[in-house]
Enzyme design. Sequence first.
Site, PDB file in Angstrom:
ATOM      1  N   PHE A  40      13.543   3.389  11.151  1.00 34.31           N
ATOM      2  CA  PHE A  40      12.161   3.122  10.757  1.00 34.31           C
ATOM      3  C   PHE A  40      11.410   4.450  10.670  1.00 34.31           C
ATOM      4  O   PHE A  40      11.429   5.255  11.600  1.00 34.31           O
ATOM      5  CB  PHE A  40      11.481   2.196  11.763  1.00 34.31           C
ATOM      6  CG  PHE A  40      10.136   1.726  11.298  1.00 34.31           C
ATOM      7  CD1 PHE A  40      10.029   0.695  10.370  1.00 34.31           C
ATOM      8  CD2 PHE A  40       8.978   2.343  11.750  1.00 34.31           C
ATOM      9  CE1 PHE A  40       8.788   0.280   9.912  1.00 34.31           C
ATOM     10  CE2 PHE A  40       7.727   1.929  11.290  1.00 34.31           C
ATOM     11  CZ  PHE A  40       7.644   0.897  10.375  1.00 34.31           C
ATOM     12  N   VAL A  41      10.767   4.675   9.531  1.00 34.83           N
ATOM     13  CA  VAL A  41      10.065   5.944   9.318  1.00 34.83           C
ATOM     14  C   VAL A  41       8.590   5.704   8.967  1.00 34.83           C
ATOM     15  O   VAL A  41       8.216   4.630   8.499  1.00 34.83           O
ATOM     16  CB  VAL A  41      10.718   6.768   8.181  1.00 34.83           C
ATOM     17  CG1 VAL A  41      12.074   7.289   8.590  1.00 34.83           C
ATOM     18  CG2 VAL A  41      10.827   5.956   6.890  1.00 34.83           C
ATOM     19  N   LYS A  93       0.817  -1.190   0.000  1.00 39.19           N
ATOM     20  CA  LYS A  93       0.000   0.000   0.000  1.00 39.19           C
ATOM     21  C   LYS A  93       0.865   1.259   0.000  1.00 39.19           C
ATOM     22  O   LYS A  93       0.400   2.339  -0.347  1.00 39.19           O
ATOM     23  CB  LYS A  93      -0.884   0.029   1.263  1.00 39.19           C
ATOM     24  CG  LYS A  93      -1.801  -1.120   1.417  1.00 39.19           C
ATOM     25  CD  LYS A  93      -2.581  -0.977   2.738  1.00 39.19           C
ATOM     26  CE  LYS A  93      -3.297  -2.260   3.066  1.00 39.19           C
ATOM     27  NZ  LYS A  93      -3.818  -2.256   4.438  1.00 39.19           N
ATOM     28  N   LYS A 136      17.014   3.459   2.024  1.00 42.22           N
ATOM     29  CA  LYS A 136      17.832   3.519   3.245  1.00 42.22           C
ATOM     30  C   LYS A 136      19.264   3.194   2.873  1.00 42.22           C
ATOM     31  O   LYS A 136      19.516   2.279   2.082  1.00 42.22           O
ATOM     32  CB  LYS A 136      17.307   2.520   4.280  1.00 42.22           C
ATOM     33  CG  LYS A 136      15.971   2.913   4.849  1.00 42.22           C
ATOM     34  CD  LYS A 136      15.547   2.002   5.985  1.00 42.22           C
ATOM     35  CE  LYS A 136      14.120   2.289   6.382  1.00 42.22           C
ATOM     36  NZ  LYS A 136      13.609   1.344   7.388  1.00 42.22           N
ATOM     37  N   ASP A 162       3.540   3.263   6.892  1.00 44.40           N
ATOM     38  CA  ASP A 162       2.769   3.063   8.116  1.00 44.40           C
ATOM     39  C   ASP A 162       3.555   2.396   9.233  1.00 44.40           C
ATOM     40  O   ASP A 162       4.596   1.790   9.014  1.00 44.40           O
ATOM     41  CB  ASP A 162       1.559   2.181   7.822  1.00 44.40           C
ATOM     42  CG  ASP A 162       1.969   0.704   7.628  1.00 44.40           C
ATOM     43  OD1 ASP A 162       2.927   0.439   6.874  1.00 44.40           O
ATOM     44  OD2 ASP A 162       1.355  -0.168   8.265  1.00 44.40           O
ATOM     45  N   ASP A 212      14.540  -0.855   1.519  1.00 46.66           N
ATOM     46  CA  ASP A 212      15.272  -1.091   2.765  1.00 46.66           C
ATOM     47  C   ASP A 212      16.328  -2.164   2.468  1.00 46.66           C
ATOM     48  O   ASP A 212      17.389  -1.874   1.931  1.00 46.66           O
ATOM     49  CB  ASP A 212      14.252  -1.500   3.829  1.00 46.66           C
ATOM     50  CG  ASP A 212      14.854  -1.662   5.208  1.00 46.66           C
ATOM     51  OD1 ASP A 212      16.069  -1.488   5.359  1.00 46.66           O
ATOM     52  OD2 ASP A 212      14.106  -1.973   6.152  1.00 46.66           O
ATOM     53  N   ARG A 246      -0.026   6.821   7.546  1.00 44.54           N
ATOM     54  CA  ARG A 246       0.193   6.907   6.093  1.00 44.54           C
ATOM     55  C   ARG A 246      -0.160   8.281   5.543  1.00 44.54           C
ATOM     56  O   ARG A 246       0.408   8.731   4.559  1.00 44.54           O
ATOM     57  CB  ARG A 246      -0.656   5.864   5.356  1.00 44.54           C
ATOM     58  CG  ARG A 246      -0.232   4.421   5.580  1.00 44.54           C
ATOM     59  CD  ARG A 246      -0.955   3.513   4.594  1.00 44.54           C
ATOM     60  NE  ARG A 246      -0.934   2.116   4.972  1.00 44.54           N
ATOM     61  CZ  ARG A 246       0.054   1.266   4.688  1.00 44.54           C
ATOM     62  NH1 ARG A 246       1.108   1.684   4.038  1.00 44.54           N
ATOM     63  NH2 ARG A 246      -0.024  -0.002   5.055  1.00 44.54           N
ATOM     64  N   GLU A 270       7.882   2.580  -6.053  1.00 48.36           N
ATOM     65  CA  GLU A 270       8.055   2.001  -4.714  1.00 48.36           C
ATOM     66  C   GLU A 270       8.126   3.109  -3.675  1.00 48.36           C
ATOM     67  O   GLU A 270       8.636   4.199  -3.963  1.00 48.36           O
ATOM     68  CB  GLU A 270       9.374   1.214  -4.659  1.00 48.36           C
ATOM     69  CG  GLU A 270       9.224  -0.286  -4.660  1.00 48.36           C
ATOM     70  CD  GLU A 270       8.758  -0.884  -3.339  1.00 48.36           C
ATOM     71  OE1 GLU A 270       8.109  -0.178  -2.536  1.00 48.36           O
ATOM     72  OE2 GLU A 270       9.025  -2.073  -3.130  1.00 48.36           O
ATOM     73  N   ASP A 271       7.651   2.815  -2.482  1.00 52.76           N
ATOM     74  CA  ASP A 271       7.746   3.808  -1.413  1.00 52.76           C
ATOM     75  C   ASP A 271       9.147   3.879  -0.832  1.00 52.76           C
ATOM     76  O   ASP A 271       9.756   4.940  -0.764  1.00 52.76           O
ATOM     77  CB  ASP A 271       6.709   3.520  -0.306  1.00 52.76           C
ATOM     78  CG  ASP A 271       6.758   2.086   0.217  1.00 52.76           C
ATOM     79  OD1 ASP A 271       7.567   1.262  -0.291  1.00 52.76           O
ATOM     80  OD2 ASP A 271       5.992   1.769   1.133  1.00 52.76           O
TER      81      ASP A 271
HETATM   82  P1  IMP Z   1      12.674  -4.333   1.862  1.00 48.24           P
HETATM   83  O1  IMP Z   1      12.207  -5.584   1.200  1.00 48.24           O
HETATM   84  O2  IMP Z   1      13.475  -4.621   3.104  1.00 48.24           O
HETATM   85  O3  IMP Z   1      13.422  -3.409   0.937  1.00 48.24           O
HETATM   86  O4  IMP Z   1      11.400  -3.584   2.400  1.00 48.24           O
HETATM   87  C1  IMP Z   1      10.549  -2.910   1.559  1.00 48.24           C
HETATM   88  C2  IMP Z   1       9.171  -2.712   2.157  1.00 48.24           C
HETATM   89  O5  IMP Z   1       9.197  -2.726   3.591  1.00 48.24           O
HETATM   90  C3  IMP Z   1       8.679  -1.334   1.780  1.00 48.24           C
HETATM   91  O6  IMP Z   1       7.980  -1.369   0.541  1.00 48.24           O
HETATM   92  C4  IMP Z   1       7.798  -0.965   2.956  1.00 48.24           C
HETATM   93  O7  IMP Z   1       6.498  -1.457   2.769  1.00 48.24           O
HETATM   94  C5  IMP Z   1       8.428  -1.675   4.124  1.00 48.24           C
HETATM   95  N1  IMP Z   1       9.346  -0.767   4.874  1.00 48.24           N
HETATM   96  C6  IMP Z   1      10.696  -0.748   4.810  1.00 48.24           C
HETATM   97  N2  IMP Z   1      11.200   0.190   5.623  1.00 48.24           N
HETATM   98  C7  IMP Z   1      10.144   0.797   6.192  1.00 48.24           C
HETATM   99  C8  IMP Z   1      10.013   1.890   7.144  1.00 48.24           C
HETATM  100  O8  IMP Z   1      10.982   2.500   7.612  1.00 48.24           O
HETATM  101  N3  IMP Z   1       8.733   2.225   7.490  1.00 48.24           N
HETATM  102  C9  IMP Z   1       7.634   1.583   7.014  1.00 48.24           C
HETATM  103  N4  IMP Z   1       7.711   0.567   6.130  1.00 48.24           N
HETATM  104  C10 IMP Z   1       8.950   0.181   5.728  1.00 48.24           C
END
Ligand code: IMP
Length: 210
Positions: free
Chosen positions: A179-180, A70, A158, A186, A130, A192, A126-127
């Site tokens: 974490f943001v 989302k 990040k 969210d 990480d 959000r 993508e939002d």
């Molecule tokens: P990744 O697979 O570790 O890169 O994580 C990606 C997904 O984790 C993002 O699309 C977010 O939905 C969630 N996410 C990662 N970091 C954060 C954060 O700091 N706050 C909230 N959601 C996060």
Amino acid sequence: METHVGHGRSVSTPSHTSFHRLSSQMEAHQNDIEQVLITEEQIQQKIAEVGEQLSADYADRDLLLVGVLKGAFVFMADLSRRVRLPMEFDFMAVSSYGAATQTSGVVRILKDLDHEILGRHVLLVEDIVDSGLTLSYLLKNLRTRRPASLEVCAFMQKTGVQQVPLDIKYRLFEIPSVFVVGYGLDYGERFRNLPFVGTLRPEVYRDAVS
Ligand code: IMP
């Protein structure tokens, strides 16, 4: 630049009564924020720049924006209105952290695209990146569907935590590995709709587990 919240923000609503109800609720919401990392002004400024870049880059191609739900819905809505081109939209939903603040590394597709992307120029929106595991999985998955082109537009990344090499053509902000919430992101489905990105006060996590 660090900016602290708690002053100067207003919400316009039709009636006096609903204004008071909404504003006190939003104030309580914003009191959970420890620090604003990216302000609303910085976000909108950067989106305008990237919107211009996309308008030029896709000027002669039919653009299909694919949003990852989302988290990306807020960014995608603002970004798309800054791209001066006709475009189409589709969405995928993948499993996120849920109420946790650490990735599990396991990606599940909760909702697939509505349409085929064979031969389409796809921009994956993508939002936040990480570990990069979600994006890496999505790119592999989408490539098998043979789009004409596939690029990534990530609102935030990040630094120093990426576990897989990724080619992100458009990236708006780099942030430290914290974490943001806000601007689509969210914690337990809340925050959000904040128009900025910030960190949460430690009490918010403590209150959630107790
Ligand atoms: P990744 O697979 O570790 O890169 O994580 C990606 C997904 O984790 C993002 O699309 C977010 O939905 C969630 N996410 C990662 N970091 C954060 C954060 O700091 N706050 C909230 N959601 C996060």
